[in-house]
Enzyme design. Structure first.
Site, PDB file in Angstrom:
ATOM      1  N   TYR A 224       0.842  -1.210   0.000  1.00  0.00           N
ATOM      2  CA  TYR A 224       0.000   0.000   0.000  1.00  0.00           C
ATOM      3  C   TYR A 224       0.877   1.260   0.000  1.00  0.00           C
ATOM      4  O   TYR A 224       0.376   2.368  -0.153  1.00  0.00           O
ATOM      5  CB  TYR A 224      -0.943   0.035   1.217  1.00  0.00           C
ATOM      6  CG  TYR A 224      -1.880  -1.153   1.323  1.00  0.00           C
ATOM      7  CD1 TYR A 224      -2.126  -1.992   0.246  1.00  0.00           C
ATOM      8  CD2 TYR A 224      -2.532  -1.424   2.520  1.00  0.00           C
ATOM      9  CE1 TYR A 224      -2.982  -3.074   0.352  1.00  0.00           C
ATOM     10  CE2 TYR A 224      -3.399  -2.506   2.632  1.00  0.00           C
ATOM     11  CZ  TYR A 224      -3.618  -3.336   1.554  1.00  0.00           C
ATOM     12  OH  TYR A 224      -4.456  -4.403   1.673  1.00  0.00           O
TER      13      TYR A 224
ATOM     14  N   TYR B 242       4.938  -6.284  -9.613  1.00  0.00           N
ATOM     15  CA  TYR B 242       4.250  -7.114 -10.611  1.00  0.00           C
ATOM     16  C   TYR B 242       5.244  -7.472 -11.714  1.00  0.00           C
ATOM     17  O   TYR B 242       5.247  -6.844 -12.775  1.00  0.00           O
ATOM     18  CB  TYR B 242       3.045  -6.359 -11.213  1.00  0.00           C
ATOM     19  CG  TYR B 242       1.911  -6.138 -10.228  1.00  0.00           C
ATOM     20  CD1 TYR B 242       0.946  -7.130 -10.030  1.00  0.00           C
ATOM     21  CD2 TYR B 242       1.814  -4.957  -9.505  1.00  0.00           C
ATOM     22  CE1 TYR B 242      -0.087  -6.934  -9.120  1.00  0.00           C
ATOM     23  CE2 TYR B 242       0.787  -4.761  -8.590  1.00  0.00           C
ATOM     24  CZ  TYR B 242      -0.159  -5.750  -8.402  1.00  0.00           C
ATOM     25  OH  TYR B 242      -1.170  -5.562  -7.500  1.00  0.00           O
TER      26      TYR B 242
END
Ligand code: A2P
Length: 279
Positions: free
Chosen positions: A24, A98
């Site tokens: 986050y 990612y």
């Protein structure tokens, strides 16, 4: 800075459970808010229940403890109350959150969730996490951990999407039988950000049943949705950056839903996820 402010407002409003994660990218603000409130004398560290998460690129057992230590360093805290495996699939370790190949496809990583779990157990033994759990695990994945030879600690919780449109009746029952607490994310039906939310499912808070029940108690649809979850034993982690709504979401302990209303809300289940986690 909005996260710092929101956490401080939340603590003042009475919240003690704070759900965070390295990915986050705001753990420094969360940690600062907690530390400021401790310094003010408003709370003690032990009053706070902070949940941190192990990201997909950090599943290899040797990465688990260093990753938690990194989170603790960012938070400037000595321990987290709960550390959970964020998702049951692993991505290639490295700096990319990612990792993708030249065709833009996620690069997965061979993983043994049981080995990751053993590293999580070691973090608990080292006192870096008071409790350990999982997130986004289905029944089969939970059973893999529960049936692991030599299991030292069971997952105390499984954080999954859970709200009146996605009530998770089967997983909830399975977790109840095994003393695993369900922590429901997106309890208000998400922010409907199209980059990660399946917006073909209608907005939860516009639901006529939730609004009608709310009217009866002088509560909002959001408060009814949260009350519904806690009344069936599901922990809720509503998100808001708005001071008024942060306070509103805490005003759910001065009314209760009847059995008939609970059943009516259960009947809203669509078995459709907002958060499909397509990766
Ligand atoms: P905001 O931050 O402007 O309050 P979830 O917890 O299901 O992920 O939902 C988060 C979304 O719901 C955020 O967009 C948040 O916006 C909004 N939200 C939070 N609390 C309320 C509330 N009481 N009423 C309406 N919307 C809310």
């Amino acid at each position: 800075g909005s996260c710092l402010e929101s956490v401080k407002i939340a603590i003042d409003a009475g919240y003690r459970h704070i759900d965070g994660a390295f990915v986050y990218y705001n753990e420094h603000e969360v940690g600062q808010a907690i530390r400021e409130k401790i310094a003010e004398g408003r709370i003690k560290r032990e009053d706070i229940f902070y949940c941190g998460k192990l990201w997909n690129t950090c599943h290899p057992p040797e990465l688990v403890r260093p990753t938690l230590e990194k989170t603790l360093k960012i938070l400037q805290l000595d321990y987290v109350d709960l550390y959970i495996i964020e998702l049951p699939m692993a991505f290639k370790p490295g700096d990319a959150i990612y990792p993708k190949d030249e065709n833009g496809k996620i690069i997965y990583h061979e993983t043994d969730l049981c080995a990751t779990w053993e590293a999580m157990e070691a973090c608990k033994d080292a006192g870096l996490a008071k409790s350990i759990g999982v997130s986004n695990f289905n029944r089969r994945q939970l059973e893999m951990i529960l049936n692991k030879p030599g299991l030292k600690y069971k997952p105390v919780s499984n954080q999954v999407e859970c709200h009146p449109y996605f009530t998770q009746p089967k997983l909830l029952e399975f977790c109840r039988q095994h003393d695993i607490v369900i922590v429901g994310y997106s309890p208000l039906g998400t922010s409907r950000d199209e980059t990660w939310v399946n917006v073909s499912s209608p907005p939860l808070l516009k639901d006529p049943v939730l609004n009608a029940i709310g009217k009866k108690y002088n509560k909002t649809a959001a408060q009814v949705a949260l009350r519904f979850s806690i009344q069936r034993g599901v922990v809720v982690i509503p998100k808001s950056f708005n001071p008024q709504r942060i306070r509103e979401n805490f005003q759910i302990f001065d009314f209760s839903l009847t059995e008939k209303e609970m059943e009516e809300i259960k009947g809203l289940n669509k078995n459709v996820r907002y958060v499909e986690l397509l990766m």
